[in-house]
Design a protein around this motif. Structure first.
Motif, PDB file in Angstrom:
ATOM      1  N   ASN A  88       0.677  -1.298  -0.151  1.00 13.51           N
ATOM      2  CA  ASN A  88      -0.015  -0.004   0.041  1.00 13.51           C
ATOM      3  C   ASN A  88       0.972   1.216  -0.008  1.00 13.51           C
ATOM      4  O   ASN A  88       0.364   2.215  -0.632  1.00 13.51           O
ATOM      5  N   PRO A 119      -3.443   9.622   0.794  1.00 13.47           N
ATOM      6  CA  PRO A 119      -4.824   9.279   1.089  1.00 13.47           C
ATOM      7  C   PRO A 119      -4.989   8.653   2.728  1.00 13.47           C
ATOM      8  O   PRO A 119      -4.206   8.460   3.333  1.00 13.47           O
ATOM      9  N   TRP A 157      -6.439   5.827   5.041  1.00 12.85           N
ATOM     10  CA  TRP A 157      -6.330   4.300   5.129  1.00 12.85           C
ATOM     11  C   TRP A 157      -7.556   3.523   5.897  1.00 12.85           C
ATOM     12  O   TRP A 157      -7.592   2.650   5.998  1.00 12.85           O
ATOM     13  N   ARG A 171      -9.770   1.164   4.550  1.00  3.35           N
ATOM     14  CA  ARG A 171      -9.254   0.322   3.577  1.00  3.35           C
ATOM     15  C   ARG A 171      -8.394  -0.683   4.141  1.00  3.35           C
ATOM     16  O   ARG A 171      -8.427  -1.717   3.789  1.00  3.35           O
TER      17      ARG A 171
END
Lengths: 293, 244
Positions: free
Chosen positions: A123, A265, A267, A270
């Motif tokens: 990621n 972004p 997290w 996610r």
């Protein structure tokens, strides 16, 4: 095969013919090899079994479910549940433990580091580099120069909600564009001043007093006196040799004139909370902390 | 002639043979394909899906044009390791507005079905311009022309008309506003962003490429990438009720 009504032996080969004859040519009856036939029978039996056990035949409004009740979505849900259970002893400990408990418990820390490293590769590496080395506008995580704070809690918050992300709890902080606020000469002076703060060479036109005054007026509110930075506002320390947007004068001019707003972004959602915790431990281990903030 | 020997009719007449072959294969095909059009389990309706916005649609066209599907799939299979890495498995409904679908069958690069919101626009821009600048070992080709190529704003309306003709729910109002909506979505703090979000829920508007000037292909492609897999809210999706 033998026993057919047209039994007829071909004179040249001694093999029976099928009795079919087209334009004087007769077809030899060469049976399929036994191994081939047995495989055919076996696969037929297998197929029938398969149709009975698994979903197979479409009907009017659904399909035959098969006696095993198997569904691909059910199967993956079950496998994921198994995986969660398999990891449960460690993850639930990690989930409940506070950061100081994790740091003290060597086994838990090792587990967090391993899980963090794996999640980082999937990621975070595309932006922060495989080893956290960073790139232009994506910070190096291998140093102890934290823009937003290097405590485990601060890192956790950064990862969870992101920086200038679309999450409502995101970290925000703006490097304004000064092109409309200051004139070219002032921006030029400030660019030199910023380089001076970072211990880099300056141009002859640089007037230290003017640079300091402008910096005090325009920049110190966010970057602090002497450009030491402010982790509350995400304003980087300018008095060091670590540069997010480049240290050459052209890059700094660009930073001052147009502003910067790099984005990370959120997290949360996610990645699950335990993974984010593990990532925090892993990321902190990359760069370490100078002083406990 | 006993029934057992009737097969000779087929063996001796090529036309009968041909028709026979066609009939048998058609039955096989129909049994496999037809049920997919009416079985409830294959046409699951899912909340959140909407047709592509004009800008996303233009981005999708670029995705197809550049052959991104040759290296990227958009289909997270219901297998443990895929779900672990990419997120919730893909639902058929998530490609209901894809004609043709972009499931792909080759993964030289990662699956993109849920890449939306995973990275920043800035990252996508730099990665599209030169993948090696972001991921040193990447074998993905560079697409530096995207940011320099303008999108023909007025042409997207035609695409939408064709899709509407094929049954996609583009309303006359959506088609009428196509060019305007595209410009709106590619603008920071656009005045009509609300109108756009009303016509296309969850549509995000900003200058995706970060470049000044008219709508360019990087704006469109990044807008498309950033929405992939973000329409369905899996917090409210009931997986247990939809086992199949």
């Amino acid at each position: 095969m033998s026993g057919a009504p047209h039994e007829d032996i071909d004179a040249h080969t001694g093999t029976a013919t099928t009795g079919h004859e087209w334009d004087g040519i007769r077809e030899l009856n060469t049976p399929l090899p036994k191994w081939w036939l047995y495989i055919l029978y076996a696969t037929t039996v297998w197929a029938i079994g398969y149709i009975i056990v698994y979903p197979a035949i479409p009907l009017i409004s659904g399909h035959t479910p098969g006696i095993a009740g198997w569904t691909s979505r059910g199967a993956v849900t079950q496998e994921l549940a198994q995986l969660t259970q398999q990891r449960a002893p460690m993850t639930s400990a990690l989930e409940k433990a506070s950061f100081s408990e994790i740091t003290k418990d060597e086994r838990m820390r090792t587990f967090a580091l391993a899980q963090g490293r794996a999640a980082f590769g999937d990621n975070c590496a595309p932006c922060h580099g495989a080893g956290g080395g960073g790139a232009f506008s994506f910070p190096n995580l291998n140093d102890d120069d934290w823009i937003w704070g290097g405590s485990l809690e601060a890192i956790q918050q950064t990862i969870q909600y992101g920086i200038r992300s679309t999450h409502p709890d995101t970290r925000v902080g703006i490097m304004p564009a000064f092109a409309q606020i200051l004139n070219t000469k002032e921006i030029d002076q400030l660019a030199n001043h910023v380089r001076a703060l970072g211990g880099l060479t300056t141009e002859k036109t640089y007037e230290k007093a003017l640079g300091s005054r402008l910096f005090g007026e325009q920049c110190a509110a966010c970057h602090s006196d002497g450009g030491k930075g402010n982790i509350e506002l995400g304003a980087p320390n300018l008095a060091d040799s670590i540069w997010l947007f480049g240290s050459d004068k052209a890059s700094i001019l660009q930073t001052l004139a147009r502003g910067r707003a790099s984005m990370m972004p959120a997290w949360n959602g996610r990645l699950d909370d335990t993974t984010i915790k593990a990532l925090s431990v892993y990321v902190q281990s990359l760069g370490g902390v100078k002083t406990a903030p | 002639m006993s029934l057992w020997h009737k097969h000779q009719i087929f063996e001796k007449n090529s036309i009968f043979m041909l028709i026979g072959v066609l009939v048998v294969i058609s039955i096989g095909g129909l049994v496999e394909v037809l049920p997919l059009f009416y079985l409830k389990s294959t046409i699951e309706k899912v909340e959140g899906m909407r047709p592509y916005t004009p800008l996303e649609l233009a981005g999708r066209n670029i995705y197809v044009r550049e052959g991104c599907y040759n290296c990227h799939s958009q289909m997270i299979r219901s297998l443990r390791d895929e779900v672990e890495r990419y997120g919730h498995y893909s639902l058929a409904a998530e490609s209901m507005y894809d004609k043709p679908f972009q499931w792909g069958s080759k993964r030289n690069g990662p699956d993109l079905a849920r890449v939306g919101a995973k990275y920043s626009d800035e990252w996508h821009k730099q990665h599209l311009d030169n993948p090696r600048s972001m991921v040193p070992g990447s074998i993905m080709p560079a697409n530096p022309w995207l940011g320099k190529t303008e999108v023909a704003v007025n042409e997207i309306q035609m695409d939408m008309k064709v899709l509407a003709f094929q049954g996609q729910p583009y309303s006359p109002q959506m088609i009428e506003n196509a060019a305007k909506d595209m410009v709106t979505q590619a603008t920071n703090d656009a005045t009509d962003a609300d109108g756009l979000a009303q016509r296309y829920p969850k549509a995000q508007s900003r200058k995706f490429s970060g470049l000044d000037g008219p709508v360019n292909e990087a704006d469109a492609l990044i807008a498309y990438l950033q929405m992939l897999g973000t329409l369905v809210d899996f917090k409210i999706y009931d997986g247990k009720a939809n086992l199949r």
